[in-house]
Scaffold this active site. Structure first.
Site, PDB file in Angstrom:
ATOM      1  N   LYS A 139       0.833  -1.173   0.000  1.00  0.00           N
ATOM      2  CA  LYS A 139       0.000   0.000   0.000  1.00  0.00           C
ATOM      3  C   LYS A 139       0.886   1.247   0.000  1.00  0.00           C
ATOM      4  O   LYS A 139       2.038   1.125   0.406  1.00  0.00           O
ATOM      5  CB  LYS A 139      -0.929   0.021   1.199  1.00  0.00           C
TER       6      LYS A 139
ATOM      7  N   HIS B  74      -5.501  -1.687   7.090  1.00  0.00           N
ATOM      8  CA  HIS B  74      -5.290  -2.516   8.284  1.00  0.00           C
ATOM      9  C   HIS B  74      -6.562  -2.685   9.129  1.00  0.00           C
ATOM     10  O   HIS B  74      -6.918  -3.790   9.510  1.00  0.00           O
ATOM     11  CB  HIS B  74      -4.191  -1.925   9.168  1.00  0.00           C
TER      12      HIS B  74
HETATM   13  C1  BG6 Z   1       1.835   1.327   7.982  1.00  0.00           C
HETATM   14  C2  BG6 Z   1       1.449   2.770   8.006  1.00  0.00           C
HETATM   15  O1  BG6 Z   1       1.088   0.651   7.011  1.00  0.00           O
HETATM   16  O2  BG6 Z   1       1.584   0.747   9.250  1.00  0.00           O
HETATM   17  C3  BG6 Z   1       2.219   3.507   9.103  1.00  0.00           C
HETATM   18  O3  BG6 Z   1       1.727   3.376   6.756  1.00  0.00           O
HETATM   19  C4  BG6 Z   1       2.040   2.805  10.426  1.00  0.00           C
HETATM   20  O4  BG6 Z   1       1.805   4.861   9.183  1.00  0.00           O
HETATM   21  C5  BG6 Z   1       2.334   1.316  10.311  1.00  0.00           C
HETATM   22  O5  BG6 Z   1       2.932   3.393  11.353  1.00  0.00           O
HETATM   23  C6  BG6 Z   1       1.984   0.580  11.579  1.00  0.00           C
HETATM   24  O6  BG6 Z   1       2.459  -0.734  11.513  1.00  0.00           O
HETATM   25  P1  BG6 Z   1       2.888  -1.547  12.804  1.00  0.00           P
HETATM   26  O7  BG6 Z   1       3.224  -2.898  12.301  1.00  0.00           O
HETATM   27  O8  BG6 Z   1       4.047  -0.824  13.413  1.00  0.00           O
HETATM   28  O9  BG6 Z   1       1.710  -1.535  13.722  1.00  0.00           O
END
Ligand code: BG6
Length: 492
Positions: free
Chosen positions: A150, A242
């Protein structure tokens, strides 16, 4: 408890954007971990591709530093690290020009007998040019797969465009759209919890579930990504992918199998069943926020606008919303979603709030009888807690307490929790698309997000300010409390 290592077939993984942040922070460390885990066959080769002129040895030095920085203990792993670095090659390629493509094609042709995987760890505007050239230089055949990250578009129309361009070169069954949340250990555990236990599924519906909460809170700010972030905002960056994926895994019907399309068909049905949020209701069921200076991890931190270096931005760094899945199973059950940067803690969890008991046989002196809750903690401290009412031990009449049956995975299983990318990269090599998003899923998610974006544009209001280090704007608390419910307290 030891994990099972299933070796993958030999592969040649081309990483476009090999000198960039994603490759250094995630891909190279994940591949190294799988190498020491004994999962990479001797013939596995990783070809770094980028515009920057450097020798293969320069690239190995970059990879050594990246692995040492991001894998605990790797700096001391001499022979293993050397073995891993020996797998690396490097080719200078201009993604939008002609330079380097013939060299790349020649190198990959010389590595026959390996599954070709092209990982586009690049800016999304390069997906089209790279795929077009992969096709033109003969790199898209031979069962080659392409992996993209993404953002896939910034609305439905642009997502369709990206998917069209890729689809001209690669058939859907060889396109792997990563949502790294699907590779997280506990996210998969959600499927195990639901479909490998007979206990929960009979209760998993509106007759027994009062509401669902999904929180993905980050304590970090936008760090060095303010210029990308400002063009996206939290709804696009986190909710469209997500959080909606998590919602799908909670709300979907049990799939007949975990075969990729069986699972993705069920997720798609959930996305299609989401009640629209648009002009008519956006003001009452969504909250946008933007952080101001405050404190995080004990230190003072600047606000979003200072980090961005502009006082004009209305981009949101926080979103809370109330979604509903309009189908037989979930009608009337609110799904409260919230996510943001610079919140009070880094915590991602799903809370299934069950309905209260219909009648209390106890008198008021026992204390309140609180509803059961199933809390699935994705990070940190992965685990599951089931909150129950029990009798306080000891004599002197009955008093009741709300306590968790606590299964913290780190205590139950002494195994390292693999990073999502470790699993996902190898799933691509195995040809398993179960944990990747299908084109129609991505587009269905945008179809639901677009009217929210449009409603916000028309409302023309700035995001609500919140102090860094808090749980977001007070309107987010009001959103859920209006319905007589509260956000799960941290530490539950
Ligand atoms: C990413 C986003 O997809 O996911 C980020 O672009 C975010 O902004 C990150 O910080 C969070 O991922 P995780 O695995 O650290 O919870």
């Amino acid at each position: 408890m030891t994990s099972r290592v299933i070796p993958v077939p030999p592969f040649v993984l081309t990483v476009f954007g090999a000198t960039g942040d994603l490759a250094r922070r995630k891909l190279l460390p994940a591949l190294f971990q799988r190498d020491i885990g004994g999962q990479l066959p001797a013939e596995a080769v990783i070809v770094g591709v980028a515009r920057r002129t450097m020798t293969p040895d320069d690239f190995r030095a970059l990879a050594r530093a990246a692995v040492a920085e991001h894998v605990p203990g790797a700096a001391g792993a001499g022979p293993e690290l050397d073995r891993f670095l020996a797998r690396l090659r490097y080719v200078v390629v201009d993604a939008e020009g002609e330079t380097g493509w013939t060299d790349l094609a020649t190198m990959i042709a010389g590595l026959s007998g390996r599954v070709p995987v092209h990982y586009l760890a690049t800016a999304p505007q390069l997906f089209g040019p790279i795929c077009e050239r992969l096709g033109r230089f003969g790199l898209s055949g031979n069962d080659a797969r392409v992996v993209i990250e993404k953002p896939i578009g910034r609305d439905l129309a642009s997502a369709v465009q990206v998917n069209e361009v890729i689809g001209k070169v690669f058939p859907e069954e060889r396109v792997y759209r990563i949502d790294h949340y699907l590779g997280k250990e506990t996210v998969q555990n959600l499927m195990a919890l639901r479909f490998a236990n007979a206990l929960f599924e009979p209760l998993w519906n509106s007759a027994h579930v009062d509401h669902v909460q999904i929180t993905v809170a980050e304590s970090l700010g936008v760090e060095g990504r303010a210029s990308y972030y400002d063009t996206a905002g939290t709804l696009r960056d986190m909710v469209q992918n997500h959080l909606l994926q998590l919602l799908c895994l909670v709300a979907m019907e049990p799939p007949p199998s975990l075969e990729a399309d069986a699972l993705r068909d069920e997720k798609l049905k959930v996305l299609r069943a989401l009640k629209p949020i648009d002009q008519r209701n956006a003001a009452s069921v969504t909250v946008r926020g933007q952080y101001r200076a405050g404190a995080s991890s004990g230190g003072a931190v600047p606000g979003y606008l200072e980090e961005l270096g502009s006082h004009l931005s209305r981009t949101e760094t926080f979103v809370a919303l109330k979604a509903e899945v309009a189908n037989w199973r979930w009608a009337g059950v609110p799904f409260y979603l919230r996510t943001g940067k610079r919140l009070a803690a880094r915590v991602s969890e799903i809370v299934i709030g069950f309905r209260p008991v219909p009648h209390s046989a106890f008198d008021a002196s026992v204390g309140p009888i609180l509803p059961n809750q199933l809390v699935i903690r994705l990070q940190p401290d992965e685990g599951v807690k089931l909150w129950l009412m029990i009798k306080d031990p000891g004599p002197g009449g009955i008093r009741l307490s709300h306590v968790p049956l606590d299964m913290t995975f780190a205590e139950a299983f002494k195994a390292r929790n693999p990073d999502a990318y470790e699993r996902l990269i190898l799933d691509v090599v195995r040809g398993n698309q179960t944990l990747f998003m299908r084109r129609d899923e991505v587009e269905a998610a945008w179809r639901w997000i677009d009217p929210i974006l449009e409603a916000w544009r028309n409302m023309d209001e700035p995001p609500r300010p919140y102090t860094a280090g808090t749980w977001g704007p007070s309107a987010s608390i009001a959103l859920i409390e209006r319905d007589g419910r509260t956000w799960q307290e941290d530490g539950a």
